[in-house]
Design a protein around this motif. Structure first.
Motif, mmCIF file in Angstrom:
data_model
loop_
_atom_site.group_PDB
_atom_site.id
_atom_site.type_symbol
_atom_site.label_atom_id
_atom_site.label_comp_id
_atom_site.label_asym_id
_atom_site.label_seq_id
_atom_site.Cartn_x
_atom_site.Cartn_y
_atom_site.Cartn_z
ATOM 1 N N THR A 119 126.507 -68.456 -2.681
ATOM 2 C CA THR A 119 126.496 -69.660 -1.859
ATOM 3 C C THR A 119 125.087 -70.200 -1.707
ATOM 4 O OG1 THR A 119 128.423 -68.858 -0.642
ATOM 5 C CG2 THR A 119 127.127 -70.612 0.380
ATOM 6 N N GLY A 120 124.926 -71.490 -1.947
ATOM 7 C CA GLY A 120 123.634 -72.139 -1.804
ATOM 8 C C GLY A 120 122.747 -72.068 -3.019
ATOM 9 N N SER A 121 123.114 -71.295 -4.020
ATOM 10 C CA SER A 121 122.315 -71.206 -5.245
ATOM 11 C C SER A 121 122.544 -72.450 -6.100
ATOM 12 C CB SER A 121 122.701 -69.962 -6.048
ATOM 13 O OG SER A 121 122.539 -68.798 -5.264
ATOM 14 N N THR A 122 121.478 -73.025 -6.659
ATOM 15 C CA THR A 122 121.600 -74.249 -7.442
ATOM 16 C C THR A 122 120.771 -74.173 -8.711
ATOM 17 O OG1 THR A 122 119.766 -75.361 -6.302
ATOM 18 C CG2 THR A 122 121.963 -75.641 -5.369
ATOM 19 N N ILE A 123 121.335 -74.703 -9.774
ATOM 20 C CA ILE A 123 120.614 -74.900 -11.026
ATOM 21 C C ILE A 123 120.864 -76.330 -11.487
ATOM 22 C CG2 ILE A 123 120.465 -74.282 -13.468
ATOM 23 C CD1 ILE A 123 121.125 -71.442 -12.769
ATOM 24 N N VAL A 124 119.811 -77.021 -11.900
ATOM 25 C CA VAL A 124 119.922 -78.349 -12.497
ATOM 26 C C VAL A 124 119.257 -78.296 -13.868
ATOM 27 C CG1 VAL A 124 119.379 -80.790 -12.301
ATOM 28 C CG2 VAL A 124 119.909 -79.468 -10.236
ATOM 29 N N VAL A 125 120.031 -78.588 -14.896
ATOM 30 C CA VAL A 125 119.545 -78.564 -16.279
ATOM 31 C C VAL A 125 119.592 -79.991 -16.812
ATOM 32 C CG1 VAL A 125 119.945 -77.677 -18.593
ATOM 33 C CG2 VAL A 125 120.390 -76.218 -16.619
ATOM 34 N N THR A 126 118.455 -80.509 -17.289
ATOM 35 C CA THR A 126 118.362 -81.884 -17.753
ATOM 36 C C THR A 126 117.707 -81.928 -19.132
ATOM 37 O OG1 THR A 126 118.060 -82.591 -15.455
ATOM 38 C CG2 THR A 126 117.549 -84.199 -17.162
ATOM 39 N N ASP A 127 118.223 -82.811 -20.004
ATOM 40 C CA ASP A 127 117.613 -83.034 -21.318
ATOM 41 C C ASP A 127 117.372 -81.721 -22.052
ATOM 42 O OD1 ASP A 127 117.464 -85.823 -20.940
ATOM 43 O OD2 ASP A 127 115.591 -85.617 -19.835
ATOM 44 N N SER A 128 118.359 -80.866 -22.091
ATOM 45 C CA SER A 128 118.170 -79.519 -22.623
ATOM 46 C C SER A 128 119.229 -79.170 -23.659
ATOM 47 C CB SER A 128 118.175 -78.496 -21.477
ATOM 48 O OG SER A 128 117.061 -78.691 -20.628
ATOM 49 N N LEU A 129 118.995 -78.090 -24.380
ATOM 50 C CA LEU A 129 119.890 -77.599 -25.415
ATOM 51 C C LEU A 129 120.211 -76.145 -25.163
ATOM 52 C CD1 LEU A 129 121.221 -77.492 -28.274
ATOM 53 C CD2 LEU A 129 118.922 -77.140 -29.202
ATOM 54 N N LEU A 130 121.504 -75.811 -25.137
ATOM 55 C CA LEU A 130 121.943 -74.424 -25.009
ATOM 56 C C LEU A 130 122.848 -74.125 -26.191
ATOM 57 C CD1 LEU A 130 122.042 -75.829 -21.898
ATOM 58 C CD2 LEU A 130 122.253 -73.418 -21.336
ATOM 59 N N ARG A 131 122.505 -73.084 -26.952
ATOM 60 C CA ARG A 131 123.249 -72.833 -28.181
ATOM 61 C C ARG A 131 123.119 -71.376 -28.610
ATOM 62 N NH1 ARG A 131 119.259 -75.954 -32.494
ATOM 63 N NH2 ARG A 131 117.417 -74.622 -32.180
ATOM 64 N N ASP A 132 123.981 -70.994 -29.565
ATOM 65 C CA ASP A 132 123.875 -69.717 -30.255
ATOM 66 C C ASP A 132 123.512 -69.999 -31.705
ATOM 67 O OD1 ASP A 132 124.501 -68.212 -28.081
ATOM 68 O OD2 ASP A 132 126.520 -67.677 -28.726
ATOM 69 N N ARG A 133 122.548 -69.252 -32.204
ATOM 70 C CA ARG A 133 122.215 -69.337 -33.630
ATOM 71 C C ARG A 133 122.520 -68.040 -34.362
ATOM 72 N NH1 ARG A 133 116.251 -71.021 -34.472
ATOM 73 N NH2 ARG A 133 115.983 -69.230 -33.085
ATOM 74 N N VAL A 134 122.378 -66.918 -33.673
ATOM 75 C CA VAL A 134 122.605 -65.622 -34.303
ATOM 76 C C VAL A 134 123.579 -64.811 -33.461
ATOM 77 C CG1 VAL A 134 120.308 -65.620 -35.336
ATOM 78 C CG2 VAL A 134 120.657 -64.545 -33.109
ATOM 79 N N ALA A 135 124.166 -63.813 -34.064
ATOM 80 C CA ALA A 135 125.085 -62.921 -33.351
ATOM 81 C C ALA A 135 124.294 -62.041 -32.390
ATOM 82 C CB ALA A 135 125.853 -62.065 -34.352
ATOM 83 N N PRO A 136 124.964 -61.480 -31.354
ATOM 84 C CA PRO A 136 124.272 -60.569 -30.438
ATOM 85 C C PRO A 136 123.650 -59.406 -31.184
ATOM 86 C CG PRO A 136 126.440 -61.142 -29.586
ATOM 87 C CD PRO A 136 126.369 -61.670 -30.991
ATOM 88 N N PRO A 137 122.552 -58.846 -30.680
ATOM 89 C CA PRO A 137 121.908 -57.710 -31.352
ATOM 90 C C PRO A 137 122.864 -56.535 -31.505
ATOM 91 C CG PRO A 137 120.533 -58.588 -29.571
ATOM 92 C CD PRO A 137 121.865 -59.248 -29.454
ATOM 93 N N SER A 138 122.640 -55.734 -32.497
ATOM 94 C CA SER A 138 123.472 -54.549 -32.699
ATOM 95 C C SER A 138 123.331 -53.620 -31.501
ATOM 96 C CB SER A 138 123.044 -53.812 -33.972
ATOM 97 O OG SER A 138 121.694 -53.399 -33.875
ATOM 98 N N GLY A 139 124.431 -53.029 -31.100
ATOM 99 C CA GLY A 139 124.419 -52.152 -29.936
ATOM 100 C C GLY A 139 124.787 -52.839 -28.646
ATOM 101 N N VAL A 140 124.812 -54.187 -28.649
ATOM 102 C CA VAL A 140 125.192 -54.935 -27.452
ATOM 103 C C VAL A 140 126.710 -55.094 -27.447
ATOM 104 C CG1 VAL A 140 125.063 -57.140 -26.261
ATOM 105 C CG2 VAL A 140 123.016 -56.158 -27.306
ATOM 106 N N GLU A 141 127.349 -54.594 -26.404
ATOM 107 C CA GLU A 141 128.795 -54.663 -26.311
ATOM 108 C C GLU A 141 129.187 -55.641 -25.202
ATOM 109 O OE1 GLU A 141 130.606 -50.888 -25.856
ATOM 110 O OE2 GLU A 141 129.729 -50.037 -27.670
#
Length: 631
Positions: free
Chosen positions: A343-365
């Motif tokens: 409650t009360g936590s805020t994030i504002v993201v503007t003019d930005s890029l969020l993406r995946d380019r590679v798969a998660p590192p090995s060992g990450v489940e």
């Protein structure tokens, strides 16, 4: 997969067909042709005119055939990695050096004039630090008995120490990050390798390796400015600010920050207890936790022109903290690109890029698909003029009562199925009492579902939105490829929406209490399921709008055109209420599979044209009520 067929008496079918044909013909003769047309000002453009209006400085507008225009942070991208000691920041045309260029000699040459200087050089003996010719060997010794405003000039070399405490006016200046390395090996969670304990200080042009503690800590109202530094392998936090402290940074790298232990989350940049942190041109990579974290009411983190790559969570606000990101790239987050929690936590993201380019590192489940944007447990997140692309999971989700997620002027494109989990590929989703708002945005080319809402109290609002070309990859089962799914009592409200070339049932509602209301909306060119020519040929789908299992769908000023099976379908207690619109170009205009359904709900100012049959009540497959999350 559960397919259901409902048989209806032939006499009832003939009565319904006669009634619908007559009313449809009467509606088609109306003099007010405009009354049937949804008012969508941007429809000829194919996307909302209020989409991404302009790219951030230095970013480049790009487009591909059949896709919305987006902004690229690398306007003059070059192949390969940047040379050692340099990196790329969003909006800048090429690789740039971290910090000052390394000098030819041991010490930097552009030192301040008229201010006290004290020199330190690894391996020196007998010097008092008064000149480059008489350096001291120890940074700790050099900090004794300083005049206000002194710069400690640290030459080339590796400096092993326990901790450095900076007081008001002190500057630590290295030769360059590659050549001046400060190393602290001793464990401590309450003191940084470099601690700013009072007043205002500066650290620049050096590297800090803090194996068992935070690298830089500023506390209790003190402030520090960081420029041209590289922080490596810190534990707990790379940079830590708390107790009303202020930290600013420009042109820095924080890499490989580790958590304290398996039960404690680490953060490359951690602000709490009312601290203020401002980051520009920052690269954060490989964190065992959050790239940047704002915790508790009064804490504020601002990030500009920065990249967060390969962290578990890119950006986070918790327990009332606030975070703003402008012109930021978040790539390859294991769990979440940006997450507002509490409650009360805020994030504002503007003019930005969020993406995946590679798969998660090995060992990450992963136990669930990753999310680019999420608001949970009462948190609030707003994304404006941003591009969310190719995430192996969900583009955006809001979950939990009082959680709020708003996406405006943005594109969510190409969400993919997580290959290991066999789930994901969803554009946006809202559940369990949260609210999600989509304004002037585009959902396109997502693998499984474009948008979904589930749970009593959950609300999805859509205004000036395009939902198109959902792929229907198949991992979510027979429901794969739908444009909009609402279930388990969720409410969806839409205005000026365009759905095109989605699969199975473009707009789907199921379960008692679930309601979808669309005004000034177009649903066109629905497609059959991707399995239509293989495993589901007898239940290929291809329906514009469907209401099932006690749900309600309302369309006002609408057009539903060009489906390969039904324009609209209702069954098992579902209801559809139509007003002022048309159903055109389908083999069957309305598939009504509940006996005695009141046709007044389908014929209030509605015209049926160019359909093979306006209405059919014979047995047709009822689409499966699969999990709308695509998990």
């Amino acid at each position: 997969m559960r397919e259901k067929h409902i048989e209806r008496p032939r006499r009832a079918a003939s009565v319904l067909v006669t009634a619908l044909a007559g009313l449809g013909a009467a509606a088609a003769c109306s003099d007010d042709e405009a009354a049937y047309e949804p008012e969508i000002p941007w429809i000829e453009l194919g996307s909302p005119s209020g989409g991404i209006p302009a790219c951030a400085p230095g970013w480049l507008a790009t487009s591909a055939p059949g896709r919305a225009t987006v902004c690229d942070p690398w306007p003059e991208a070059t192949s390969g990695e940047c040379p050692t000691g340099s990196t790329r920041f969003p909006g800048e045309p090429g690789c740039v050096a971290i910090g000052s260029a390394c000098p030819a000699g041991d010490f930097p040459e552009d030192l301040p004039t008229g201010a006290p200087l004290r020199y330190v050089l690894a391996g020196a003996t007998g010097g008092d630090g008064s000149s480059p010719e008489r350096p001291m060997a120890s940074i700790i010794e050099a900090l004794n008995d300083l005049e206000p405003g002194t710069t400690i000039v640290i030459g080339r070399g590796v400096y092993d120490f326990t901790e450095v405490a900076l007081r008001d006016g002190t500057t630590l200046r290295g030769a360059c990050p590659e050549a001046t390395v400060l190393r602290s090996e001793r464990m401590a969670d309450s003191v940084g390798a470099i601690s700013v304990i009072e007043g205002s200080s500066e650290v620049r042009d050096l590297s800090v390796e803090a194996a068992e503690r935070p690298a830089v800590m500023v506390r209790w109202g003190a402030s520090v400015h960081l420029a041209g530094i590289v922080v490596s392998r810190a534990r707990g936090a790379g940079l830590l600010a708390f107790g009303g402290a202020t930290l600013t940074a420009d042109g820095i790298v924080v890499e490989g920050t580790r958590a304290w232990d398996a039960d404690t989350t680490g953060a490359a940049i951690h602000a709490r207890e009312g601290a203020s942190v401002t980051l520009r041109r920052t690269l954060v990579t490989g964190t065992e936790g959050l790239g940047a974290r704002a915790v508790e009411e009064g804490t504020r983190v601002v990030v500009e022109a920065s990249t967060f790559a390969g962290n578990v969570i890119g950006l986070g606000a918790e327990d009332g903290g606030a975070l703003e990101a402008r012109g930021v790239v978040v790539e390859d987050a294991t769990t979440s690109g940006a997450r507002a929690s509490g409650t009360g936590s805020t994030i504002v993201v503007t003019d930005s890029l969020l993406r995946d380019r590679v798969a998660p590192p090995s060992g990450v489940e992963r136990t669930e698909p990753a999310r680019a944007l999420e608001a949970i447990a009462g948190g609030s997140l707003t994304a404006v003029s941003s591009w969310i692309a190719d995430v192996r999971g969900l583009g955006a989700r809001a979950i939990g009562a009082a959680s709020m997620l708003r996406i405006e002027g943005s594109v969510l494109s190409g969400m993919r199925t997580d290959e290991t989990l066999g789930a994901g590929g969803v554009g946006v989703t809202v559940a369990d009492g949260a609210t999600l708002e989509l304004v002037s945005s585009v959902l396109e080319h997502n693998a499984e579902l474009a948008a979904s809402a589930a749970g009593i109290g959950s609300v999805l609002r859509m205004e000036d939105v395009v939902v198109r070309d959902t792929v229907g990859a198949g991992a979510a089962g027979m429901a794969s490829g739908r444009g909009l799914v609402a279930a388990r009592g969720a409410h969806v409200e839409g205005s000026r929406t365009l759905f095109e070339r989605n699969r199975d049932v473009t707009v789907y509602a199921a379960d008692p209490g679930t309601e979808i209301t669309l005004r000034h909306s177009i649903v066109r060119d629905a497609l059959a399921r991707s399995c239509a020519e293989t495993t589901c040929a007898d239940a290929a789908g291809g329906i514009g709008v469907g209401s099932y299992l006690g749900s309600t769908v309302r369309l006002r000023r609408f057009a539903v055109t060009g489906s390969p099976l039904c324009g609209v379908q209702l069954a098992e207690g579902g209801t559809i209420d139509l007003q002022l619109g048309e159903i055109a170009g389908h083999p069957i205009g309305a598939c009504v599979q509940d006996a005695g359904y009141d046709l007044d709900h389908l014929t209030d100012g509605v015209r049926f044209r160019d359909n093979g049959t306006n209405l059919d009540t014979t047995s047709l497959p009822v689409p499966d009520a699969s999990d709308p999350w695509g998990e």
